[in-house]
Design an enzyme around this catalytic site. Structure first.
Site, PDB file in Angstrom:
ATOM      1  N   ASN A 121       0.158   4.103   0.964  1.00  0.00           N
ATOM      2  CA  ASN A 121      -0.099   4.792   2.233  1.00  0.00           C
ATOM      3  C   ASN A 121      -0.746   3.781   3.165  1.00  0.00           C
ATOM      4  OD1 ASN A 121      -1.216   6.304   4.416  1.00  0.00           O
ATOM      5  ND2 ASN A 121      -1.185   8.140   3.153  1.00  0.00           N
TER       6      ASN A 121
ATOM      7  N   LYS B 279       8.167  18.378   0.761  1.00  0.00           N
ATOM      8  CA  LYS B 279       7.716  17.254  -0.061  1.00  0.00           C
ATOM      9  C   LYS B 279       7.568  17.689  -1.514  1.00  0.00           C
ATOM     10  CE  LYS B 279       4.085  13.755  -0.568  1.00  0.00           C
ATOM     11  NZ  LYS B 279       5.009  12.605  -0.565  1.00  0.00           N
TER      12      LYS B 279
ATOM     13  N   GLY C 139       1.463  10.417  -3.641  1.00  0.00           N
ATOM     14  CA  GLY C 139       1.121   9.123  -4.234  1.00  0.00           C
ATOM     15  C   GLY C 139      -0.245   8.645  -3.787  1.00  0.00           C
ATOM     16  N   THR C 140      -0.598   8.977  -2.557  1.00  0.00           N
ATOM     17  CA  THR C 140      -1.921   8.606  -2.048  1.00  0.00           C
ATOM     18  C   THR C 140      -3.023   9.339  -2.806  1.00  0.00           C
ATOM     19  OG1 THR C 140      -1.028   8.195   0.160  1.00  0.00           O
ATOM     20  CG2 THR C 140      -3.402   8.582  -0.009  1.00  0.00           C
TER      21      THR C 140
ATOM     22  N   SER D 182       0.851  -1.181   0.000  1.00  0.00           N
ATOM     23  CA  SER D 182       0.000   0.000   0.000  1.00  0.00           C
ATOM     24  C   SER D 182       0.891   1.237   0.000  1.00  0.00           C
ATOM     25  CB  SER D 182      -0.916   0.027   1.234  1.00  0.00           C
ATOM     26  OG  SER D 182      -1.667   1.236   1.258  1.00  0.00           O
TER      27      SER D 182
ATOM     28  N   HIS E 276       0.800  18.669   2.395  1.00  0.00           N
ATOM     29  CA  HIS E 276       1.948  18.031   3.035  1.00  0.00           C
ATOM     30  C   HIS E 276       2.985  19.076   3.440  1.00  0.00           C
ATOM     31  CE1 HIS E 276       0.203  14.413   1.177  1.00  0.00           C
ATOM     32  NE2 HIS E 276       0.855  13.754   2.111  1.00  0.00           N
TER      33      HIS E 276
END
Length: 255
Positions: free
Chosen positions: A127, A161, A166-167, A125, A157
């Site tokens: 996240n 970053k 990606g989530t 996963s 975030h």
């Protein structure tokens, strides 16, 4: 359950902190790519526990030797996308469950994970926090109920970053939303926040998940680990773990 941890960065340390304080499981070791002057994770984090939690470097010992000398039931990977090549085959051969929380895998690494799942239980996963996967699962259900609803996705975030979360990309793909339309905010020390807005006529529904600390990764990883104990060899995602919690046996029979 005897657990090995791959990676000891910010997220890895937070995960180790959660495992070391959980009496049902034991952190046997932490595998890093480079040497360190600290001998155990519990000493580094200042936690009184019986867990060995030894810190080992790949510069000093191979994954195969580590697995044979310090056997574990399950590995949690919070390192880099390429580290799966350092330990994956040796873990699969020994039937050690692999739980990967790597944010991004390229096609080759993802294919390698699938190959390993022919020999052992493999979970991945991008996240691994429990809450954000509840959000993803619930969002998918709502989209199925109202397929024509307007959907907006935003993610926030910490300032350093880079790139889109990606989530957030995974949420967009699951909801058939263009990833280019994801709204990104970078400010201060925000750990991570994701919001999905559903725009209905005359009303909106907002699903929000916010990580308060990186320890959320640890609690999510343990939740996954405990729910994989009786699984057959194969490749699993978070929705495979959550589905039984959303649907009772009676609902499955009706469907």
């Amino acid at each position: 359950m005897k657990i090995g941890l791959i990676g000891f960065g910010k997220a890895g340390k937070a995960v180790a902190n959660v495992i070391l304080q959980n009496e049902k499981h034991s952190l046997e070791w932490v595998l890093k790519s480079t040497t360190t002057t600290v001998s155990t994770a519990k000493d580094y984090l200042g936690i009184a526990t019986k867990d060995p939690g030894i810190i080992v470097s790949l510069e000093e010992k191979s994954a195969a030797d580590l697995f044979d000398e310090n056997p574990v039931d399950l590995i949690i990977d919070f390192s880099s996308s390429y580290s799966i090549y350092d330990y994956g085959k040796e873990a699969a051969t020994r039937k050690i469950t692999i739980v990967s929380a790597i944010s991004h895998y390229k096609e080759n690494e993802h294919e390698f994970l699938l190959q390993l799942s022919n020999e052992t239980v493999v979970f991945w996963s991008p996240n691994i926090t429990l809450g954000v996967n509840y959000l993803l699962f619930a969002s998918s259900l709502l989209k199925n109920i109202a397929p024509d609803v307007d959907i907006e996705i935003s993610e926030e975030h910490f300032k350093a970053k880079t790139g889109v979360s990606g989530t957030a990309i995974k949420i967009a793909e699951a909801l058939d939303v263009e990833t280019e339309s994801i709204n990104s905010v970078r400010a201060g020390g925000i750990v991570g926040k994701h919001e999905v807005i559903f725009g209905f006529p005359y009303q909106t529904v907002r699903l929000v998940h916010e990580s308060i600390s990186r320890e959320a990764f640890g609690s999510g990883a343990l939740f996954v680990a405990e729910n994989l104990q009786d699984k057959k060899v194969g490749f699993y995602k978070f929705e495979d773990i959550l589905r039984p919690y959303f649907f009772s046996e009676s609902q499955k029979e009706i469907s």
